[in-house]
Scaffold this motif. Structure first.
Motif, PDB file in Angstrom:
ATOM      1  N   TYR A  72      -2.158   4.726   2.823  1.00 14.62           N
ATOM      2  CA  TYR A  72      -2.505   5.253   4.164  1.00 14.62           C
ATOM      3  C   TYR A  72      -4.016   5.327   4.205  1.00 14.62           C
ATOM      4  O   TYR A  72      -4.635   5.949   3.329  1.00 14.62           O
ATOM      5  CB  TYR A  72      -1.847   6.633   4.297  1.00 14.62           C
ATOM      6  CG  TYR A  72      -2.577   7.695   5.097  1.00 14.62           C
ATOM      7  CD1 TYR A  72      -2.968   7.470   6.419  1.00 14.62           C
ATOM      8  CD2 TYR A  72      -2.833   8.943   4.530  1.00 14.62           C
ATOM      9  CE1 TYR A  72      -3.612   8.471   7.147  1.00 14.62           C
ATOM     10  CE2 TYR A  72      -3.471   9.953   5.245  1.00 14.62           C
ATOM     11  CZ  TYR A  72      -3.863   9.703   6.552  1.00 14.62           C
ATOM     12  OH  TYR A  72      -4.494  10.693   7.260  1.00 14.62           O
ATOM     13  N   MET A  90     -11.930   7.688   5.682  1.00 10.52           N
ATOM     14  CA  MET A  90     -11.052   6.824   6.487  1.00 10.52           C
ATOM     15  C   MET A  90     -11.497   6.781   7.952  1.00 10.52           C
ATOM     16  O   MET A  90     -11.353   5.767   8.628  1.00 10.52           O
ATOM     17  CB  MET A  90      -9.575   7.206   6.329  1.00 10.52           C
ATOM     18  CG  MET A  90      -9.118   8.482   6.944  1.00 10.52           C
ATOM     19  SD  MET A  90      -7.317   8.654   6.792  1.00 10.52           S
ATOM     20  CE  MET A  90      -7.096   9.136   5.093  1.00 10.52           C
ATOM     21  N   PHE A 111      -7.265  -2.081  -0.019  1.00  8.61           N
ATOM     22  CA  PHE A 111      -7.771  -0.787   0.454  1.00  8.61           C
ATOM     23  C   PHE A 111      -9.226  -0.580   0.010  1.00  8.61           C
ATOM     24  O   PHE A 111     -10.082  -0.186   0.807  1.00  8.61           O
ATOM     25  CB  PHE A 111      -6.828   0.330  -0.033  1.00  8.61           C
ATOM     26  CG  PHE A 111      -7.455   1.687  -0.213  1.00  8.61           C
ATOM     27  CD1 PHE A 111      -8.189   2.292   0.799  1.00  8.61           C
ATOM     28  CD2 PHE A 111      -7.289   2.381  -1.410  1.00  8.61           C
ATOM     29  CE1 PHE A 111      -8.760   3.547   0.615  1.00  8.61           C
ATOM     30  CE2 PHE A 111      -7.864   3.626  -1.595  1.00  8.61           C
ATOM     31  CZ  PHE A 111      -8.606   4.209  -0.586  1.00  8.61           C
ATOM     32  N   ASP A 164      -6.656   5.704  -5.757  1.00  3.84           N
ATOM     33  CA  ASP A 164      -6.808   6.380  -4.468  1.00  3.84           C
ATOM     34  C   ASP A 164      -8.294   6.520  -4.150  1.00  3.84           C
ATOM     35  O   ASP A 164      -9.087   5.718  -4.608  1.00  3.84           O
ATOM     36  CB  ASP A 164      -6.095   7.736  -4.503  1.00  3.84           C
ATOM     37  CG  ASP A 164      -4.602   7.589  -4.219  1.00  3.84           C
ATOM     38  OD1 ASP A 164      -4.209   6.535  -3.695  1.00  3.84           O
ATOM     39  OD2 ASP A 164      -3.846   8.520  -4.513  1.00  3.84           O
TER      40      ASP A 164
HETATM   41  C1  DP6 Z   1      -6.272   7.061  -0.495  1.00  4.83           C
HETATM   42  O1  DP6 Z   1      -3.843  12.451   3.032  1.00  4.83           O
HETATM   43  O2  DP6 Z   1      -5.928  13.060   1.740  1.00  4.83           O
HETATM   44  O3  DP6 Z   1      -4.791   8.810  -1.103  1.00  4.83           O
HETATM   45  O4  DP6 Z   1      -4.780  13.008   6.145  1.00  4.83           O
HETATM   46  O5  DP6 Z   1      -7.254  13.247   6.091  1.00  4.83           O
HETATM   47  O6  DP6 Z   1      -5.830  14.747   4.667  1.00  4.83           O
HETATM   48  P1  DP6 Z   1      -5.975  13.380   5.312  1.00  4.83           P
HETATM   49  O7  DP6 Z   1      -6.096  12.333   4.134  1.00  4.83           O
HETATM   50  P2  DP6 Z   1      -5.285  12.224   2.782  1.00  4.83           P
HETATM   51  O8  DP6 Z   1      -5.538  10.675   2.432  1.00  4.83           O
HETATM   52  C2  DP6 Z   1      -4.949  10.045   1.347  1.00  4.83           C
HETATM   53  C3  DP6 Z   1      -5.527   8.692   1.186  1.00  4.83           C
HETATM   54  C4  DP6 Z   1      -5.107   7.931  -0.054  1.00  4.83           C
HETATM   55  C5  DP6 Z   1      -3.949   6.990   0.229  1.00  4.83           C
HETATM   56  C6  DP6 Z   1      -2.562   7.582   0.323  1.00  4.83           C
HETATM   57  O9  DP6 Z   1      -2.276   8.605  -0.308  1.00  4.83           O
HETATM   58  O10 DP6 Z   1      -1.741   6.946   1.006  1.00  4.83           O
END
Ligand code: DP6
Length: 356
Positions: free
Chosen positions: A19, A214, A261, A307
């Protein structure tokens, strides 16, 4: 007087399809669906106890690992509490005899069973444990998927930690976020041979938070648009790799998505560098192990993913995890090592390796 208190735990999840990007920053609606593996409860998890009492002084209070944190009404935590209270008050309206827990102040204490300083995602498990504990305290009838919509508003990736096993977060299409929720695509038992090795490269707090990183990517990266055309196909391929327990496809997709990513992070302006030299060396090691394994057996041995930080998570199957651990320890020797959580090395060597 009865005590109204509930304790819940939620494990860390590590995405294999990441994500990265929001289409709605207030409701935390993502630009793409994602898929993760929830780690076992015993290793990395958050535990949250919530209590409410009529006699508590006004205002909600929260302690994280023993340290009090402010609960802002319009902050992410405040929003989660407000939404769960609303659900409880609907239950209370349907039954006059129920105590009015929704009107009482809350006291919440949350702990991680792993060092918060280890640079491992604690917000996902923390927010998921909070939502689970309040849902239990309030005896809410909502399904875990509906509760995941609340956890999502605390931190996007938290919605996936409400489930064990292999979990998809569907991006959804509605503007109110009611269909942007998590669901289990396969249980842990479906593929129990899967292991995750966590290599702690750095225990420093990351320079650019996921939230701000992001957002910057969404605003500046042309490459993100290309990524968004790739992800739907990858989600399908990943789900079928999991359904058929096809480790080659699982590992190849996991590595490809992690690299894509991080390419998108580099394409952000100013660029975001999450990987460091040790991270890149770990990529090199896994690629080399895979090359040799492919040559010898025709199959991949491991899949890495990173991540928003330099720490590496390596997925491998039961029969291969010890080989991977030994290779990591050989090329990244270290004095400090966690005990072998999987027992795959007979408890003598590390299963979670410090490779600083
Ligand atoms: C790279 O869930 O920490 O771990 O929604 O802004 O709190 P917010 O972000 P977060 O983002 C995680 C990003 C990641 C990819 C993932 O876990 O899918």
């Amino acid at each position: 007087m009865p005590t109204y208190e509930a304790t819940s735990t939620a494990p860390v999840n590590i995405a294999v399809i990441k994500y990265w990007g929001k289409r709605d920053t207030a409701l935390i609606l993502p630009t793409n669906s994602s898929l993760s593996v929830t780690l076992d409860q015993d290793h990395l998890r958050s535990q949250t106890t919530s209590r409410c009492d009529e006699s508590f002084e006004k205002g909600d209070r929260l302690w994280l690992n023993g340290k009090e944190e402010a609960v802002k009404a319009d902050g992410r935590l405040g929003v989660c509490i407000r939404e769960l209270r609303k659900m409880r008050s609907e239950v209370e309206q349907g039954d006059e005899k129920l105590p009015k827990l929704s009107q009482w102040p809350l006291r919440i204490a949350s702990y991680n069973n792993f060092p918060t300083a280890a640079g491992l995602a604690s917000s996902a498990s923390g927010l998921a444990a909070l939502v689970a504990s309040l849902a239990q305290l309030y005896e809410l009838p909502q399904s875990p998927s509906l509760l995941s919509c609340i956890a999502r508003q605390g931190s996007g990736s938290a919605c996936r930690s409400l489930f064990g096993g292999y979990v998809a977060w569907r991006e959804g299409t509605s503007s109110d976020g009611s269909d942007s929720l998590a669901e289990e695509v396969a249980s842990r038992d479906h593929w129990p041979e899967m292991h995750a090795l966590i290599c702690v490269v750095s225990d420093k707090k990351k320079g650019t938070s996921s939230t701000s990183g992001m957002q910057r990517t969404v605003e500046t990266s042309p490459l993100l648009q290309h990524r968004l055309t790739l992800v739907p196909g990858r989600m399908k391929e990943m789900e079928s790799a999991i359904a058929s327990r096809d480790f080659d496809a699982f590992a190849a997709l996991t590595m490809a998505d992690s690299n894509n990513f991080h390419a998108v992070c580099l394409d952000t302006s100013p660029p975001i560098f999450y990987l460091n030299d040790v991270s890149r060396a770990l990529i090199g090691l896994v690629e080399e192990l895979n090359r040799a394994s492919k040559e010898a057996t025709g199959h991949l041995i491991a899949g890495y993913t990173f991540d928003a930080g330099p720490n590496c998570v390596i997925y491998a199957l039961e029969g291969n995890i010890a080989t991977v651990i030994r290779a990591v320890q050989r090329y990244f020797p270290t004095e400090a090592a966690f005990p072998d959580p999987f027992g795959v090395l007979g408890g003598k060597e590390a299963g979670e390796v410090d490779v600083k």
